[in-house]
Design a protein around this motif. Structure first.
Motif, PDB file in Angstrom:
ATOM      1  N   SER A  69      -4.381   3.860  -9.366  1.00 30.46           N
ATOM      2  CA  SER A  69      -3.479   2.881  -8.761  1.00 30.46           C
ATOM      3  C   SER A  69      -4.030   1.456  -8.868  1.00 30.46           C
ATOM      4  N   ALA A 115       2.281   1.722  -3.420  1.00 28.01           N
ATOM      5  CA  ALA A 115       1.261   2.217  -4.352  1.00 28.01           C
ATOM      6  C   ALA A 115       0.934   3.685  -4.084  1.00 28.01           C
ATOM      7  N   ALA A 116       0.939   4.074  -2.802  1.00 30.30           N
ATOM      8  CA  ALA A 116       0.683   5.474  -2.437  1.00 30.30           C
ATOM      9  C   ALA A 116       1.761   6.373  -3.039  1.00 30.30           C
ATOM     10  N   GLY A 167       3.432  -2.906  -5.899  1.00 36.35           N
ATOM     11  CA  GLY A 167       3.045  -1.697  -5.162  1.00 36.35           C
ATOM     12  C   GLY A 167       3.431  -0.429  -5.906  1.00 36.35           C
ATOM     13  N   GLY A 211       1.203   1.226  -8.923  1.00 36.91           N
ATOM     14  CA  GLY A 211       0.506   2.469  -8.597  1.00 36.91           C
ATOM     15  C   GLY A 211       0.958   3.631  -9.467  1.00 36.91           C
ATOM     16  N   SER A 255       1.467   6.537  -6.838  1.00 39.51           N
ATOM     17  CA  SER A 255       0.349   7.394  -7.276  1.00 39.51           C
ATOM     18  C   SER A 255       0.701   8.870  -7.135  1.00 39.51           C
ATOM     19  N   GLY A 260      -2.471   9.683  -1.980  1.00 41.86           N
ATOM     20  CA  GLY A 260      -1.672   8.632  -1.345  1.00 41.86           C
ATOM     21  C   GLY A 260      -2.529   7.585  -0.652  1.00 41.86           C
ATOM     22  N   ILE A 292      -3.579  -2.122  -3.004  1.00 44.76           N
ATOM     23  CA  ILE A 292      -3.839  -3.298  -2.156  1.00 44.76           C
ATOM     24  C   ILE A 292      -4.961  -4.149  -2.763  1.00 44.76           C
ATOM     25  N   GLY A 315       0.822  -1.208   0.000  1.00 42.54           N
ATOM     26  CA  GLY A 315       0.000   0.000   0.000  1.00 42.54           C
ATOM     27  C   GLY A 315       0.857   1.260   0.000  1.00 42.54           C
ATOM     28  N   LEU A 316       1.911   1.254   0.811  1.00 39.43           N
ATOM     29  CA  LEU A 316       2.814   2.410   0.860  1.00 39.43           C
ATOM     30  C   LEU A 316       3.472   2.628  -0.504  1.00 39.43           C
TER      31      LEU A 316
END
Lengths: 116, 132
Positions: free
Chosen positions: B72, A10-11, A64, A68, A14, B11, B19, A7-8
């Motif tokens: 994403s 992908a964040a 990830g 993203g 993005s 973010g 996810i 998730g981090l």
């Protein structure tokens, strides 16, 4: 924990995509930003895939971050925006360079990894 | 401050999108990428044109949902790598189908999303006007 790290990744991917897009939008009238993002991301993922990293590291960076960072949805919505504004040649050019370039670059990335 | 809010929103939503894509991929492998990409094309087309025709929403929220979550959720790099993996595995028929369905399907899914978003957005804004 792995899920959080993906998730981090992908964040950050993005956010990176957004920052590059707003910067390039000022200087380009067509979706150059998404093209550069998708092509560079394809090369990077091909490279990462070939490097035989630890599975978790590959998931965080490849799935990830670069998952993203690159985007399929924005690319297609941009194609249709060009289509609707009658910029059919540009639509075709954008589609072809994305698909052919992406497939070529992911292969090149994978091939480069074998030189390490 | 506004810019920070947008980045933060992208973010958080981007993390969720990534996810979700990962979890779907665990179940479906490259077919998962195909599914998220087609679904995402529809969703982004829908959301973008729904808000465009309905009403203004906060910039941070539209960026979070569109650029963050859906952007994403879908992936171009994995799409390219999936093709290479199928090529290396000699699965030529699967490769051809994957390519064709992604290319034609992504375009059509975005088109349907845009049409649906435009139509439903207009209806919503009309019914809102009647209430006033």
């Amino acid at each position: 924990m792995l899920l959080m790290m993906i998730g981090l990744g992908a964040a950050l991917g993005s956010i990176g995509r957004y920052l590059i897009t707003i910067r390039l939008k000022k200087v380009s009238g067509w979706p150059l930003a998404t093209l550069l993002i998708n092509l560079s991301g394809a090369f990077a993922l091909g490279l990462l895939f070939g490097l035989n990293l630890l599975p978790d590291v590959y998931k965080i960076l490849g799935i990830g971050f670069f998952g993203g960072y690159t985007t399929f949805s924005t690319f297609n919505v941009e194609l249709l925006a060009l289509h609707h504004s009658q910029a059919r040649r540009l639509e075709l050019f954008y589609g072809l360079t994305s698909y052919l370039g992406g497939l070529l670059l992911v292969t090149l990335g994978f091939w480069s990894s074998k030189m390490f | 401050m506004e810019k920070f809010k947008c980045l933060f929103s992208i973010g958080i939503f981007g993390a969720l999108g990534g996810i979700c894509r990962y979890l779907i991929g665990l179940q479906l492998d490259y077919r998962g990428d195909l599914l998220v990409n087609l679904l995402g094309c529809f969703l982004l087309g829908f959301l973008t044109y729904f808000w465009l025709n309905f009403r203004e929403i906060a910039n941070w929220l539209s960026l979070g949902l569109g650029t963050g979550f859906v952007g994403s959720f879908t992936t171009f790099s994995s799409f390219c790598l999936d093709n290479l993996k199928l090529l290396l595995a000699g699965q030529n028929l699967a490769l051809l189908l994957y390519l064709l369905i992604s290319i034609a399907g992504g375009w059509i899914a975005a088109l349907i999303g845009i049409k649906a978003g435009t139509e439903i957005g207009r209806r919503f804004s009309q019914s809102g006007e009647e209430d006033d």
